[in-house]
Design a protein around this motif. Sequence first.
Motif, short mmCIF file in Angstrom:
data_model
loop_
_atom_site.label_atom_id
_atom_site.label_comp_id
_atom_site.label_asym_id
_atom_site.label_seq_id
_atom_site.Cartn_x
_atom_site.Cartn_y
_atom_site.Cartn_z
N VAL A 13 23.70 47.30 7.46
CA VAL A 13 23.77 47.65 8.93
C VAL A 13 23.66 49.51 9.06
CG1 VAL A 13 25.45 47.85 10.60
CG2 VAL A 13 25.03 45.88 9.57
N ASP A 14 24.44 49.98 8.14
CA ASP A 14 24.50 51.55 8.33
C ASP A 14 22.96 52.12 7.95
OD1 ASP A 14 26.99 51.78 8.99
OD2 ASP A 14 27.67 52.17 7.06
N LYS A 15 22.44 51.58 6.99
CA LYS A 15 21.10 51.95 6.72
C LYS A 15 20.13 51.89 7.99
CE LYS A 15 17.42 51.01 2.96
NZ LYS A 15 17.71 51.70 2.27
N TYR A 16 20.16 50.96 8.70
CA TYR A 16 19.28 50.48 9.95
C TYR A 16 19.64 51.56 10.99
CZ TYR A 16 16.94 47.05 7.52
OH TYR A 16 16.38 46.13 6.63
N LYS A 17 21.18 51.80 11.06
CA LYS A 17 21.59 52.45 12.16
C LYS A 17 21.24 54.23 11.96
CE LYS A 17 25.77 49.98 14.15
NZ LYS A 17 26.93 50.02 13.93
N LYS A 18 20.96 54.59 10.76
CA LYS A 18 20.74 55.94 10.35
C LYS A 18 19.08 55.98 10.26
CE LYS A 18 24.75 56.78 7.42
NZ LYS A 18 25.37 56.92 6.25
N ASN A 47 27.83 40.19 15.90
CA ASN A 47 26.77 40.08 16.87
C ASN A 47 27.03 41.37 17.81
OD1 ASN A 47 26.16 37.47 16.64
ND2 ASN A 47 28.23 36.67 17.59
N LYS A 48 27.12 42.61 17.06
CA LYS A 48 27.10 43.74 17.76
C LYS A 48 25.37 44.41 17.58
CE LYS A 48 31.81 45.48 18.00
NZ LYS A 48 32.86 46.65 17.59
N PHE A 49 25.16 44.84 18.60
CA PHE A 49 23.53 45.40 18.48
C PHE A 49 23.64 46.39 17.52
CE2 PHE A 49 20.40 48.49 19.70
CZ PHE A 49 19.35 47.64 20.13
N ILE A 50 22.34 46.36 16.75
CA ILE A 50 21.90 47.54 15.90
C ILE A 50 20.52 47.90 16.33
CG2 ILE A 50 21.13 47.72 13.39
CD1 ILE A 50 22.54 45.26 12.61
N ALA A 51 19.81 47.27 16.23
CA ALA A 51 18.30 47.74 16.84
C ALA A 51 17.12 46.80 17.43
CB ALA A 51 17.96 48.37 15.58
N SER A 67 13.30 50.62 18.33
CA SER A 67 14.35 51.17 19.00
C SER A 67 15.67 51.07 18.73
CB SER A 67 14.08 51.17 20.53
OG SER A 67 14.89 51.90 21.23
N LEU A 68 16.47 51.85 18.77
CA LEU A 68 17.91 51.76 18.49
C LEU A 68 18.66 51.93 19.97
CD1 LEU A 68 18.78 54.45 15.69
CD2 LEU A 68 18.32 52.00 15.65
N ASN A 69 17.69 51.67 20.88
CA ASN A 69 18.51 51.45 22.38
C ASN A 69 18.38 49.79 22.79
OD1 ASN A 69 18.80 51.59 25.26
ND2 ASN A 69 17.22 52.97 25.65
N GLU A 70 19.48 49.47 22.91
CA GLU A 70 19.37 47.96 23.24
C GLU A 70 18.45 47.68 24.71
OE1 GLU A 70 22.55 44.31 23.53
OE2 GLU A 70 23.30 46.34 23.17
N LYS A 379 12.60 61.38 7.41
CA LYS A 379 13.46 61.90 6.34
C LYS A 379 14.14 60.40 6.06
CE LYS A 379 14.08 66.46 7.20
NZ LYS A 379 15.07 67.59 7.59
N SER A 380 14.51 59.80 6.90
CA SER A 380 15.27 58.38 6.49
C SER A 380 14.45 57.34 5.84
CB SER A 380 15.90 57.62 7.95
OG SER A 380 14.76 57.44 8.55
#
Length: 396
Positions: A13-18, A47-51, A67-70, A379-380
């Motif tokens: 989860v953190d990997k994708y959020k970054k 069930n919280k949105f990631i991407a 996109s990281l925008n739901e 960079k990510s």
Amino acid sequence: MKVKNVKINKKFVDKYKKGYPLILKKALLEEVVLEEGNVIKLLDERNKFIALAYYGIQNKGIGWILSLNEKEIIDFKFFEKKILSAIKFRENYYNSSITNAFRVFNGEGDGIGGFTIDYFDGYYLINWYSKGAYKYRDYVINTLKKLTNMKGIYQKKRFDNSGKFIDEDGFVLGEKSDFPLIIKENNVNFAIYLNEGAMVGVFLDQKDVRNRIKRSYSRGKTVLNTFSYTGAFSVYASIGGASKTTSVDLANRSYAKTIEQFSINEIDYENEDIVVMDVFDYFNYAIRNNFKFDTVILDPPSYAKSKKRKFSAAKDYKDLIKDVIKITKKGGVIVASTNCAAFDMKKFKTFVDDAFKESKSNYKILEEYKLPRDFKTLKSFPEGNYLKVLFIEKNS
């Protein structure tokens, strides 16, 4: 288009959020039935949105984050915005008087993984790497048609496992080009074929390395170009004033292709050596005959297979360098290059260090290169910056 929900293992989860863009199969919490091209909503275990992403199987993974925008809508306007941004980023290339071939859209580096777009003197070439990406072809093609003064568009479907291309010549729209299409890179000419197989005649990601060799490592030098393909490094070296170039490649077609590249630059190819031979056999031949070169270019494919042997850059590059050390003059330079994404620059340098230690030879790294500016990366996503090049001086 209906959006499907896909749950992601909490470890990712953190990997994708970054900003990590590639969806790995092992990141999925559970098996889901998806169609290539499906827009998917990545959710955590609560069930919280990631991407938002799309599903498209290729050798790297099973899809790419968009996109990281739901609330983002994945439509023509989304693709238009990304491609327009990419074009503006390459404005200096479009305005160049010495180069008219470069990368316009570098997949995930420009915001949408799974396809790339290259520019060749008014012609655009789209490489599709998954059926999922190909589902969006109309968005991409119509955007290029709208935003550019293109002469024509070609495409290559790199996801066809048969190794053959579904299109006869890859032509999409506009006017067909006559081939070869002669393009310029740093005022050096190349013959390009957008209608033949996977390769077009030159690898655009090496433009800066080629130019450096021409400017600083060629004049009065004997230059050996191994795994030479169509001889692009050799052409640059000859223009840079090399006393002699030697191009070695196993493929029979490399002979005629190299002659062609020399000829369109008005270089007498008969004064250069073009050798069709397994590079490893050539090393043995050169060692037996005590050949020594001032500059040796070592740019093997990540994987290669001949009747006699298999080569893997991740496993065998160190031994390759050991062979090259034997045929490089004291004070000479080895240009060691790899596009293998399985290891990073730090690991690559250990191959070099081990090779010189085992050869009881000393060295100095003079310069290092990664992808040029038009091959935009994140960079990510360090593995996207796959090119690693070292200029190594052999001191003893």
